[in-house]
Design an enzyme around this catalytic site. Structure first.
Site, PDB file in Angstrom:
ATOM      1  CB  SER A 131      -0.962  -0.038   1.189  1.00 29.88           C
ATOM      2  OG  SER A 131      -1.817   1.070   1.156  1.00 29.88           O
ATOM      3  CG  ASP A 155      -3.276   3.925  -1.244  1.00 25.77           C
ATOM      4  OD1 ASP A 155      -4.047   3.856  -2.226  1.00 25.77           O
ATOM      5  OD2 ASP A 155      -3.237   3.058  -0.357  1.00 25.77           O
ATOM      6  CG  ASP A 199      -3.087  -0.709  -2.243  1.00 27.07           C
ATOM      7  OD1 ASP A 199      -3.010   0.439  -1.756  1.00 27.07           O
ATOM      8  OD2 ASP A 199      -3.753  -1.619  -1.705  1.00 27.07           O
ATOM      9  CG  ASP A 259      -6.586   0.486  -0.723  1.00 35.14           C
ATOM     10  OD1 ASP A 259      -5.726   1.397  -0.874  1.00 35.14           O
ATOM     11  OD2 ASP A 259      -6.567  -0.290   0.250  1.00 35.14           O
TER      12      ASP A 259
HETATM   13 MG    MG Z   1      -3.821   1.176   0.111  1.00 38.22          MG
END
Ligand code: MG
Length: 449
Positions: free
Chosen positions: A97, A239, A241, A243
């Protein structure tokens, strides 16, 4: 005894120190055995992505399970793929992340696309510490490379919003993907919605993450100036990744996650009344806006899987965290960066420029501080604070939330570091500051007594 591998967000560590190919291989064997059927795998753009992915995949195949390699994808895109393909029994996302580039991690996804529950993680942990038998040579798994999962995800996101209205508005935005997992899907989403996108840090061969990867005001200075200089309607940042997603207004002001959560809550509630779920650490701004919009707020402990589970339980219409992780139940029960972009575009098209919408929100002042505290003292500190609190009510959903007539203080021991976090909020800036100092002093007083 079973070793605890998973933290609050999968298994994470520094490459070749605690996140090694050996660990990834054994994790793969454990995951393949527990999931017991075809596993999808994807990564973000870290240098170590291939090393960890191939080790996990090799472990999965060695126990006789097939692997679908989806390539580089945002975490919500592999979650959507697992949810919508019945032949897939689970997923593995290789990402750390927003952590710095020397980290990587392994995150498990359940067959319904949600983040693996603690029980499922415990099954993998229990297997991990065993000697796991391999399949006979002629029954090992295969690996298939699958293209197009990113576009399937983008098309699903587009189907959840008023795409025609967005296309007609001909908006202009600036997009910063931190050279991370959304480098392909988010530009594609914007293109399909006829939004002109000026991109920075959208290069997978660029140095990940392009800037420190937590999408904070300080780390997004380039995006902020670019949004201002190009007179764009919106700045968008993910961010690593993807999400999560945060925004910059037209005019170039950073919008905190609390504010975008409040604004999108209001937007969602204007179309459908119901429950909005958020952790106790979120600003009361969210509660105030949700109430005014005819909705109900439900609080949970900190962590997106807990929010998602509460949303499923209560049939909530919306939910999310104050860090830009928003959950849209009509799409899926996980934080979804591309859905967040699409909804925000829809919201601007219907209700006007973001700058104006943000300035209409009530103003709260939040002070966040932290105090070093050894792990074995955390429980005692909490008890001490509960005993010496001067609020009107306390809430112990997560840590200790002390409620006052005009605000609150949340004292929360960190789950991963030897620190105590203190958040203080009020509409009165001085009250927020003085309470933050008072509770910070109480923690130190106890530790030094
Ligand atoms: Mg993330």
């Amino acid at each position: 005894m079973t070793e605890r591998l998973f933290g609050t967000n999968g298994v994470r560590g520094i490459i070749n120190v605690d996140m090694t190919s050996d660990l990834a291989l054994q994790m793969g064997k454990a995951i393949g055995t527990v999931m017991g059927g075809t596993v999808a795998i994807a990564t973000d753009t870290r240098i170590s992505a291939d090393m960890i992915k191939t080790a996990v995949s090799s472990g999965i195949m060695s126990v006789g399970v097939n692997v679908l390699d989806l390539g580089v994808l945002p975490t919500p895109a592999i979650q959507y793929y697992v949810k919508t393909h019945d032949n897939v029994k689970g997923g593995v996302m290789i990402t750390a992340s927003h952590n710095p580039p020397q980290f990587n991690g392994i995150k498990c996804i359940s067959s319904d696309g949600t983040e693996a529950s603690r029980e499922e993680e415990e099954q993998v942990e229990a297997k991990y510490s065993e000697r796991i038998p391999c399949a006979p040579w002629n029954l090992i798994g295969d690996m298939y490379r699958i293209g197009g999962a990113g576009e399937e995800y983008v098309d699903a996101v587009i189907s959840r919003v008023d795409a025609d209205a967005i296309k007609k508005a001909e908006l202009k935005v600036c997009l910063d993907c931190a050279n991370g997992a959304a480098y392909e899907t988010s530009p594609l989403l914007l293109k399909k919605l006829n939004v002109r996108a000026i991109t920075i840090n959208c290069n997978p061969q660029g140095e990940f993450p392009g800037h420190p990867s937590e999408p904070t005001e300080e780390n997004l200075r380039d995006l902020i100036s670019l949004t201002r200089a190009t007179r764009s309607d919106l700045g968008i940042a993910h961010d690593g990744d993807a999400d999560r997603c945060v925004f910059i207004t037209d005019g170039g002001k950073f919008v905190s996650g609390d504010k975008s959560l409040a604004l999108i809550s209001k937007y969602v509630l204007s179309e459908k009344k119901g429950i909005v779920v958020t952790p106790v650490s979120s600003s009361s701004l969210v509660e105030e806006v949700v109430r005014e919009s005819g909705g109900e707020i439900r609080y949970t402990a900190v962590g997106s899987p807990v929010v998602a589970r509460k949303m499923i339980e209560t049939g909530a219409v919306f939910g999310g965290e104050e860090n830009g992780g928003l959950i849209f139940p009509e799409q899926q029960y996980c934080r979804d960066g591309a859905m967040t972009i699409a909804k925000m575009l829809e919201c601007i098209v219907r209700d006007g420029p973001l700058k104006g919408q943000i300035s209409d929100l009530p103003v709260y002042h939040t002070v966040k501080t932290k105090v070093e505290c050894p792990d074995d003292m955390k429980k005692h500190v909490l008890e001490y604070l509960a005993g010496s609190n001067d609020g009107t009510r306390i809430d112990s959903t997560d840590g200790l939330k002390i409620i006052f007539d005009d605000g609150w203080v949340l004292a929360r021991p960190s789950g991963t570091e030897p620190i105590f976090r203190i958040y203080s909020e009020s509409k009165d800036e001085e009250a927020a500051k003085s309470r933050a100092h008072r509770y910070e002093a109480l923690v130190m007083e106890y530790l030094n007594h």
